[in-house]
Design a protein around this motif. Sequence first.
Motif, mmCIF file in Angstrom:
data_model
loop_
_atom_site.group_PDB
_atom_site.id
_atom_site.type_symbol
_atom_site.label_atom_id
_atom_site.label_comp_id
_atom_site.label_asym_id
_atom_site.label_seq_id
_atom_site.Cartn_x
_atom_site.Cartn_y
_atom_site.Cartn_z
ATOM 1 N N ASP A 1 34.811 21.816 48.582
ATOM 2 C CA ASP A 1 34.583 21.864 46.771
ATOM 3 C C ASP A 1 33.329 21.770 46.550
ATOM 4 N N ASP A 2 32.411 21.204 47.426
ATOM 5 C CA ASP A 2 30.916 21.619 45.933
ATOM 6 C C ASP A 2 30.803 23.625 46.447
ATOM 7 N N ALA A 3 31.300 24.268 47.939
ATOM 8 C CA ALA A 3 30.712 25.723 48.482
ATOM 9 C C ALA A 3 31.620 26.169 47.206
ATOM 10 N N ALA A 4 32.812 25.865 46.584
ATOM 11 C CA ALA A 4 33.395 26.554 45.919
ATOM 12 C C ALA A 4 32.969 27.315 44.946
ATOM 13 N N LEU A 5 33.682 28.866 44.942
ATOM 14 C CA LEU A 5 33.395 29.595 43.357
ATOM 15 C C LEU A 5 34.079 29.653 42.710
ATOM 16 N N ASP A 6 33.387 29.746 40.865
ATOM 17 C CA ASP A 6 34.507 30.207 39.977
ATOM 18 C C ASP A 6 34.508 31.479 40.069
ATOM 19 N N VAL A 7 35.337 31.989 40.243
ATOM 20 C CA VAL A 7 36.229 33.427 40.626
ATOM 21 C C VAL A 7 36.918 33.572 39.566
ATOM 22 N N ALA A 8 37.385 35.166 38.953
ATOM 23 C CA ALA A 8 38.205 35.430 38.477
ATOM 24 C C ALA A 8 38.498 37.117 38.565
ATOM 25 N N VAL A 9 40.417 36.664 39.056
ATOM 26 C CA VAL A 9 41.083 37.205 40.015
ATOM 27 C C VAL A 9 41.722 38.282 38.769
ATOM 28 N N VAL A 10 41.530 39.612 39.167
ATOM 29 C CA VAL A 10 42.167 40.442 38.344
ATOM 30 C C VAL A 10 42.565 41.519 39.075
ATOM 31 N N GLU A 11 43.705 42.195 37.913
ATOM 32 C CA GLU A 11 44.514 42.914 38.839
ATOM 33 C C GLU A 11 44.134 44.396 37.522
ATOM 34 N N ILE A 12 43.700 46.148 38.158
ATOM 35 C CA ILE A 12 43.123 46.844 37.703
ATOM 36 C C ILE A 12 45.249 48.067 37.472
ATOM 37 N N HIS A 13 45.311 47.940 36.610
ATOM 38 C CA HIS A 13 46.234 48.781 36.822
ATOM 39 C C HIS A 13 45.713 50.475 36.215
ATOM 40 N N ASP A 14 46.000 51.177 36.768
ATOM 41 C CA ASP A 14 44.818 52.389 36.781
ATOM 42 C C ASP A 14 45.344 53.294 37.406
ATOM 43 N N ARG A 15 44.784 54.639 37.598
ATOM 44 C CA ARG A 15 45.836 55.817 38.107
ATOM 45 C C ARG A 15 45.583 55.792 39.280
ATOM 46 N N HIS A 16 44.611 54.913 39.912
ATOM 47 C CA HIS A 16 44.679 55.161 41.342
ATOM 48 C C HIS A 16 45.105 53.970 42.320
ATOM 49 N N GLY A 17 45.517 54.077 43.435
ATOM 50 C CA GLY A 17 46.914 53.660 44.087
ATOM 51 C C GLY A 17 48.465 53.983 43.806
ATOM 52 N N ASP A 18 48.509 54.822 43.401
ATOM 53 C CA ASP A 18 49.667 55.982 43.721
ATOM 54 C C ASP A 18 50.500 54.463 42.462
ATOM 55 N N GLY A 19 49.986 54.087 41.479
ATOM 56 C CA GLY A 19 50.665 53.194 40.683
ATOM 57 C C GLY A 19 51.104 52.121 41.280
ATOM 58 N N GLU A 20 50.621 51.763 42.084
ATOM 59 C CA GLU A 20 50.442 49.917 42.172
ATOM 60 C C GLU A 20 49.605 49.201 41.924
ATOM 61 N N THR B 1 33.489 37.325 41.097
ATOM 62 C CA THR B 1 32.606 35.416 40.196
ATOM 63 C C THR B 1 32.636 36.014 39.070
ATOM 64 N N ALA B 2 33.034 34.431 38.132
ATOM 65 C CA ALA B 2 33.156 34.419 36.954
ATOM 66 C C ALA B 2 32.768 34.662 35.772
ATOM 67 N N SER B 3 31.419 34.932 36.465
ATOM 68 C CA SER B 3 29.848 35.195 35.474
ATOM 69 C C SER B 3 29.567 36.539 35.162
ATOM 70 N N GLU B 4 29.887 37.293 36.573
ATOM 71 C CA GLU B 4 30.036 38.561 36.437
ATOM 72 C C GLU B 4 31.089 39.172 35.748
ATOM 73 N N PHE B 5 32.609 38.931 35.451
ATOM 74 C CA PHE B 5 33.236 38.880 34.890
ATOM 75 C C PHE B 5 33.212 38.888 33.482
ATOM 76 N N ASP B 6 33.042 37.250 33.252
ATOM 77 C CA ASP B 6 32.256 36.856 31.680
ATOM 78 C C ASP B 6 31.258 37.827 30.667
ATOM 79 N N ALA B 7 30.678 38.533 31.994
ATOM 80 C CA ALA B 7 29.032 39.584 31.597
ATOM 81 C C ALA B 7 29.554 40.646 30.784
ATOM 82 N N MET B 8 31.553 41.391 31.384
ATOM 83 C CA MET B 8 31.667 42.480 31.151
ATOM 84 C C MET B 8 32.085 42.460 29.609
#
Length: 172
Positions: free
Chosen positions: A51-70, A77-84
């Motif tokens: 539990d002490d080693a757990a990271l605060d993360v953000a899990v996101v899905e990117i819907h764009d033209r890459h990935g053949d529609g998937e 990390t949550a801090s990297e996402f927050d900085a966006m």
Amino acid sequence: MGKKTIHVSDFSGTAIQLDDEVVRVVVLEHPDLVAGPVRLDATPVEVEGIDDAALDVAVVEIHDRHGDGEPRRVVLTASEFDAMATDVPMTQLLKTAERVRPPKARKGAERVDYGTIEHAGRPHRGRVTEEEARLVRERLDEVNKRLADAGIRQIDLADPEHAARYGFPTAL
């Protein structure tokens, strides 16, 4: 003669005594995990710092033209996402953003067309179409080879249910 089973920790290889608690760790995602979730056994001491080693993360899905529609799934990390968020703080942005409903569970992948040679003869609960029955009757050896190669039961003409299902004549 007796048998003795010794349980060992998957993490350390040390023996777990009968009266010791065994902690089950289920690995859901890992870069080296290729065939779905796995179970590992450990002692409480071995996982006490997890539990002490757990990271605060953000899990996101990117819907764009890459990935053949998937969508692409990204973990950061949550801090990297927050900085966006440069106009409004991410905490505020997340509170006011449009809610997304989780995708509906698909009742199955695409419908399988058993009237094609690729699928004819495979076990299924639906009724056998005339096209599937014709393919099985005309190309039984090919169908059975494909079924055997896939580890699926083959069509047995001695089985009255199989004979009737695919329109083979039955002996009286």
